[in-house]
Design an enzyme around this catalytic site. Structure first.
Site, short mmCIF file in Angstrom:
data_model
loop_
_atom_site.label_atom_id
_atom_site.label_comp_id
_atom_site.label_asym_id
_atom_site.label_seq_id
_atom_site.Cartn_x
_atom_site.Cartn_y
_atom_site.Cartn_z
N GLN A 11 1.12 2.11 7.45
CA GLN A 11 1.97 1.14 8.15
C GLN A 11 3.43 1.33 7.76
OE1 GLN A 11 0.40 -2.80 7.98
NE2 GLN A 11 2.19 -3.73 8.93
N SER A 92 -2.51 4.60 2.36
CA SER A 92 -2.88 3.20 2.57
C SER A 92 -3.75 3.06 3.83
CB SER A 92 -1.63 2.33 2.63
OG SER A 92 -1.95 0.95 2.64
N LEU A 93 -3.22 2.44 4.88
CA LEU A 93 -3.95 2.36 6.15
C LEU A 93 -4.45 3.74 6.57
CD1 LEU A 93 -4.69 1.29 9.06
CD2 LEU A 93 -2.30 1.83 9.64
N ARG A 117 -8.51 -6.09 8.74
CA ARG A 117 -7.74 -5.86 7.51
C ARG A 117 -6.32 -6.37 7.68
NH1 ARG A 117 -4.56 -1.26 5.53
NH2 ARG A 117 -4.92 -0.88 3.30
N HIS A 201 -0.55 -3.96 -1.51
CA HIS A 201 -0.83 -3.31 -2.80
C HIS A 201 -0.23 -4.10 -3.96
CE1 HIS A 201 -2.38 -0.07 -0.39
NE2 HIS A 201 -1.24 -0.04 0.28
N GLN A 251 -8.04 -0.78 -3.11
CA GLN A 251 -6.83 -0.18 -2.55
C GLN A 251 -5.81 -1.23 -2.14
OE1 GLN A 251 -5.85 0.53 1.29
NE2 GLN A 251 -6.20 2.75 1.27
#
Length: 420
Positions: A11, A92-93, A117, A201, A251
């Site tokens: 993202q 990440s994503l 999510r 995060h 994560q």
């Protein structure tokens, strides 16, 4: 043979217009956007191509939109250019995009999962004023001291990512980030705000991670077509569902160890990197880590064409020597000297001469010469009485190692299990 690594952005990489050209030019990309729209109940392509920037940036929208574009681009790369990665990683994503492209998650499941999510992240308690920034030019020790100094009460800022040797990402309460930014500016440290809508995060994602775990536990995970690295460990997922659930849950609240992922890719011999998804942030990060590596990204299809042409040529140059190696290593199960001379020795020597001339001239074999190498193997297998299972295994490996699966096909058949 060269080895390709796939990178999938996270993202913040989104932009209005992303995916429009790809979908216009490639039917498989259009179908991917249509599949996502059917799954979610709203027009993903319209949001990506024509949507309002603020709406696209909303976490619950950005995540499925980026994943859809990343998967669409990968499908085009696979279908049109024959891209077969040796290893993949997503930021990440992007880790979910990588898992979808490797087959661990079915695409509709992945789209639904990252939509939820994103919703969980948006609604997580305490992140209404969340913010993130990239920080460059400061030691980890000094940054850690300043993070502690600027975290006051419930207004916390933490390390959220290790992107490269020089760049770190911080995440937390916006007021804490402002306090940290002021101190870093005084130290002439570069601070770049990230285009995200929450404190990813970080501890502010605790409730979101708990809700995500519930969704992950309902997912059906399949064996990967190629390994995917974990953001948490920097190592390949082991494929166990319980491990995937645990690491993908962690994560959300732990730093993205992207530098570790790049180090693992480099250690496994990745020497070409393709970024599948919007933008080229990860390609540039890779260049800062490994400047000699050839990179390309899906928003620049001309660059993809050049990279894949070079990749294919490298495989071509290795094809005939590998054919000779297979012929020498295959056991002879028959005792017929005349048949051996005609079916093995003579075609072997012809291919050996071609390979030697090619090496001396520094040239690439023609498609006709490649087919002679392939035909030599068929003759050799028939003459030596090689069993079908061994033929198939050796030929499949040859095509994978040389990137020539677009020229030859291996299938079970009466005559040795191969087709040209």
């Amino acid at each position: 043979m060269t080895k390709i690594g796939m990178l999938f952005p996270g993202q913040g990489s989104q932009f209005v217009g992303m995916g429009a050209t790809l979908a216009e030019r490639h039917a498989i990309a259009r179908r991917t956007f249509e599949e996502a729209s059917e799954t979610l109940g709203w027009d993903v392509m319209k949001l990506c191509a024509e949507g309002d920037s603020a709406r696209l940036t909303e976490t619950a929208n950005a995540q499925p939109a980026i994943l859809t574009y990343s998967v669409a681009a990968y499908r085009v790369l696979s279908a049109e250019w024959g891209v077969r990665p040796a290893l993949g990683a997503g930021h990440s994503l992007g880790e979910f995009s990588a898992l979808a492209c490797s087959g661990v998650l079915a695409f509709p499941d992945a789209v639904s999962l990252v939509r939820k999510r994103g919703e969980f992240m948006e609604s997580a308690g305490g992140n209404a004023n969340g913010a993130m920034a990239a920080v460059s030019g400061i030691s980890d020790e000094r940054l850690g001291e300043l993070l502690s100094q600027t975290s006051i009460g419930d207004s916390v800022i933490v390390l959220a990512g290790i992107n490269s040797a020089m760049q770190r990402v911080v995440s937390g309460d916006r007021a804490a980030l402002e306090r940290l930014t002021l101190l870093l500016t005084d130290l002439s440290v570069r601070v770049t705000p990230l285009n995200v809508g929450a404190a990813f995060h970080s501890p502010y994602m605790k409730k979101a991670s708990e809700r995500l775990r519930e969704q992950l536990e309902q997912c059906q995970f399949r064996a990967p077509e190629w390994p995917v690295l974990s953001n948490v460990t920097g190592l390949p997922h082991d494929g166990r569902p319980e491990s995937l659930v645990r690491l993908l849950t962690r994560q959300l609240t732990e730093p993205v160890r992207w530098l570790s992922c790049m180090q693992e890719m480099h250690a496994t011999g990745i020497d070409r990197v393709i970024e599948s998804g919007p933008g080229s942030v990860l390609s540039r990060l890779w260049k800062s880590f490994s400047p000699e590596t050839k990179t390309a990204y899906s928003d620049d299809m001309q660059g993809i064409t050049t990279l894949m042409d070079n990749h294919r040529m490298a495989g071509y140059s290795d094809f005939l020597p590998r054919c000779l190696g297979i012929a020498s290593a295959t056991r002879n199960n028959r005792d017929d000297p005349d048949a051996y001379r005609i079916g093995v020795l003579e075609p072997y020597r012809e291919v050996e001469k071609m390979a030697r001339e090619q090496a001396e001239a520094g040239s690439l074999p023609t498609e006709e010469q490649l087919r002679k190498g392939w035909s030599m193997l068929q003759s050799m297998f028939d003459t030596k009485g090689t069993e079908t299972a061994e033929r198939i295994a050796r030929l499949v490996r040859l095509l994978e190692q040389t990137g020539t699966s677009h020229l030859f096909r291996v299938s079970e058949s009466i005559n040795g299990g191969v087709e040209i």
